[in-house]
Design an enzyme around this catalytic site. Structure first.
Site, PDB file in Angstrom:
ATOM      1  N   GLU A  46       0.835  -1.207   0.000  1.00  0.00           N
ATOM      2  CA  GLU A  46       0.000   0.000   0.000  1.00  0.00           C
ATOM      3  C   GLU A  46       0.872   1.260   0.000  1.00  0.00           C
ATOM      4  O   GLU A  46       0.488   2.298  -0.535  1.00  0.00           O
ATOM      5  CB  GLU A  46      -0.919  -0.012   1.234  1.00  0.00           C
ATOM      6  CG  GLU A  46      -2.165   0.816   1.081  1.00  0.00           C
ATOM      7  CD  GLU A  46      -3.247   0.483   2.100  1.00  0.00           C
ATOM      8  OE1 GLU A  46      -3.975  -0.509   1.906  1.00  0.00           O
ATOM      9  OE2 GLU A  46      -3.369   1.201   3.101  1.00  0.00           O
ATOM     10  N   HIS A  87       6.309 -26.905   0.254  1.00  0.00           N
ATOM     11  CA  HIS A  87       5.585 -27.977  -0.424  1.00  0.00           C
ATOM     12  C   HIS A  87       4.445 -27.444  -1.273  1.00  0.00           C
ATOM     13  O   HIS A  87       3.558 -28.194  -1.655  1.00  0.00           O
ATOM     14  CB  HIS A  87       5.072 -28.982   0.623  1.00  0.00           C
ATOM     15  CG  HIS A  87       6.206 -29.607   1.393  1.00  0.00           C
ATOM     16  ND1 HIS A  87       6.784 -30.796   1.034  1.00  0.00           N
ATOM     17  CD2 HIS A  87       6.899 -29.150   2.467  1.00  0.00           C
ATOM     18  CE1 HIS A  87       7.780 -31.064   1.873  1.00  0.00           C
ATOM     19  NE2 HIS A  87       7.870 -30.084   2.747  1.00  0.00           N
ATOM     20  N   LYS A 138     -13.996   2.478  -3.073  1.00  0.00           N
ATOM     21  CA  LYS A 138     -14.825   2.865  -1.925  1.00  0.00           C
ATOM     22  C   LYS A 138     -15.983   3.747  -2.397  1.00  0.00           C
ATOM     23  O   LYS A 138     -17.107   3.605  -1.936  1.00  0.00           O
ATOM     24  CB  LYS A 138     -13.993   3.678  -0.929  1.00  0.00           C
ATOM     25  CG  LYS A 138     -13.128   2.861  -0.002  1.00  0.00           C
ATOM     26  CD  LYS A 138     -12.574   3.797   1.070  1.00  0.00           C
ATOM     27  CE  LYS A 138     -11.341   3.241   1.722  1.00  0.00           C
ATOM     28  NZ  LYS A 138     -10.682   4.207   2.592  1.00  0.00           N
TER      29      LYS A 138
END
Ligand code: PA5
Length: 477
Positions: free
Chosen positions: A303, A332, A446
């Protein structure tokens, strides 16, 4: 400067953290690695960038760098912790920078064993962090609580974050309905801006308990404010030692740039990204308790550094993508790609020399060589040898990697690590010539959400959404 000189400062015997970048050097990884001339180039570009950051710090523009030095705050949160001991649970309602740091520290430091009971009774409220609005998980969380024995810490610097505010409204209503209006003052602690925002207005009008987020400290740099310290103190974490570790890191900052871990971390990664095409940084702790540190770091790095414009206003696409992996588990699943896939990653290992608890591996079935070598070692030894083996194997495949190592996971070493990475982030911002403290890219989504939810003043976003919405069945299976 020679590599060996840079190493000296990082290998003090009592250091809370060492940074080993041998496996970034060409001698270890070949062509993908750094030469002495590259270190000299990093030093040249790092020196003015660090100067810029320290000047801004001295002018009071980077207040997060002073947060480790606040003994009064520690006393305040410890007093709060004493007051809240009567509760069984403290639930943090917050998202992003209001949650990730607390979760990282809590998971790394929470007392080992099942809830650390003291004399049959829990010594501290159990800390839960609700940082999503999935109705199923939030309902499950609420249903698992005895609300009479639960306090809620609502954390939102802006007081406007839809996710946190929705949780707040639900919890407020529940408390009022189940326990009555007077209980709100006991069960709610609001952490928000000291002056602005709707949450502050509600605190003032309702007389609720509140804590301030200091001005100028953004969410992802706020772990050492009330945002992190209050819930951590309530959960029994030693916040004084945590801050002391951060302070030890902060005090190192006047030294030669290449001998300072925060500056060096920034310089190395910036160079690898911009000059060596290593556009991703895998943060890979070898300890389950440190796995959430990767999430916190991911937000901090991504960010802060992922920006579409330079400070000059010129368009750009900066940053280095932080990716989470956990050793040995992800050996793995992800490691195959890191070893042989795109040559676009640097791996940063995070490890503890000693585990706080360990488990010996019994000597059994020694007639089988596939098992015989395990007996007599411990799980901690195996995990750390796996980290060393993986680092070596990556280097041999020409994959640059570095290792951050703590003597042991402790409040002080964690404080040191987090302060170091926060400082490295703002220094990286200066190297990329961007503002690491803002996040303009998350605003547009937003605004569409506000429009779709019917918030006043955002009708245009709803209209634009409807106008541009594509539902061509050709592209829907
Ligand atoms: O780092 C940041 O600034 C963000 O991640 C914020 O912490 C997050 O958006 C939550 O914001 P607020 O604390 O205002 O609710």
């Amino acid at each position: 400067m020679k590599k060996s000189e840079a190493h000296k400062a990082d290998s003090q015997p009592h250091s809370l953290l060492t940074l080993d970048f041998n496996n970034l050097m060409a001698g270890a990884v070949g062509g993908a690695g750094l030469e002495a001339a590259d270190l000299a180039a990093i030093r040249d570009i790092l020196t003015p960038a660090v100067k810029n950051v320290l000047t801004r710090y001295e002018k009071g523009q980077l207040p997060f760098m002073n947060l480790p030095f606040q003994p009064d705050e520690v006393r305040k949160y410890q007093a709060l912790a004493d007051n809240l001991k009567k509760f069984d649970h403290l639930v943090v309602l917050g998202i992003g920078g209001s949650a990730l740091g607390t979760r990282a520290v809590f998971n790394a430091l929470k007392p080992l064993g099942p809830n650390s009971p003291a004399g049959g009774k829990r010594a501290h409220p159990r800390l839960l962090i609700a940082d999503n609005i999935d109705p199923e998980s939030f309902l499950a969380l609420l249903e698992g609580l005895d609300i009479r024995k639960t306090a809620f810490n609502v954390i939102s610097k802006s007081g406007a974050t839809a996710e946190t505010m929705s949780q707040f409204l639900i919890v407020y209503e529940r408390l009022r309905h189940d326990l009555g209006k007077t209980a709100l003052k006991d069960h709610l602690i609001i952490t928000t801006d000291p002056e602005g925002g709707v949450l502050r207005k509600i605190v003032d009008s309702q007389g609720l308990m509140s804590l301030p987020v200091p001005p100028g400290v953004g969410g992802r740099f706020s772990i050492m404010t009330a945002v992190g310290l209050a819930p951590l103190a309530v959960a029994g974490i030693n916040i004084a030692e945590f801050l002391a570790g951060a302070g030890a890191c902060q005090k190192e900052q006047t030294s030669e740039v290449m001998a300072n871990k925060a500056f060096l971390f920034a310089g190395l990664n910036w160079f690898l990204t911009t000059r060596k095409k290593r556009s991703s940084l895998v943060m890979m702790p070898y300890a389950d308790s440190l796995s959430q540190v990767s999430d916190w770091f991911g937000q901090l790095w991504n960010e802060s550094l992922g920006k579409g414009h330079l400070l000059s206003g010129r368009e750009a696409a900066t940053g280095q993508t932080a990716i989470k992996a956990v050793g040995a588990t992800d050996q793995h699943s992800q490691l195959q790609l890191y070893m042989e896939g795109p040559k676009d990653k640097t791996i940063c290992f995070l490890r503890a020399e000693n585990f706080r608890q360990n488990l010996p591996i019994p000597r059994l079935f020694e007639e089988y060589p596939e098992l015989a070598y395990l007996g007599g070692h411990s799980l901690g030894e195996l995990l750390n040898y796996e980290q060393r083996g993986t680092a070596r194997a990556l280097a041999e495949s020409g994959r640059p990697n570095l290792t951050l190592s703590m003597p042991q996971i402790s409040p002080a070493s964690l404080g040191y690590l987090m302060q170091m990475l926060e400082v490295a982030t703002v220094v990286s911002g200066a190297l990329y010539k961007i503002d690491p403290l803002d996040q303009p890219g998350v605003e547009l989504g937003k605004k569409y959400t506000y429009g779709l939810m019917g918030r006043d003043g955002f009708d245009d976003f709803k209209k634009n959404y409807d106008r541009t919405f594509r539902d061509d069945p050709e592209y829907v299976l």
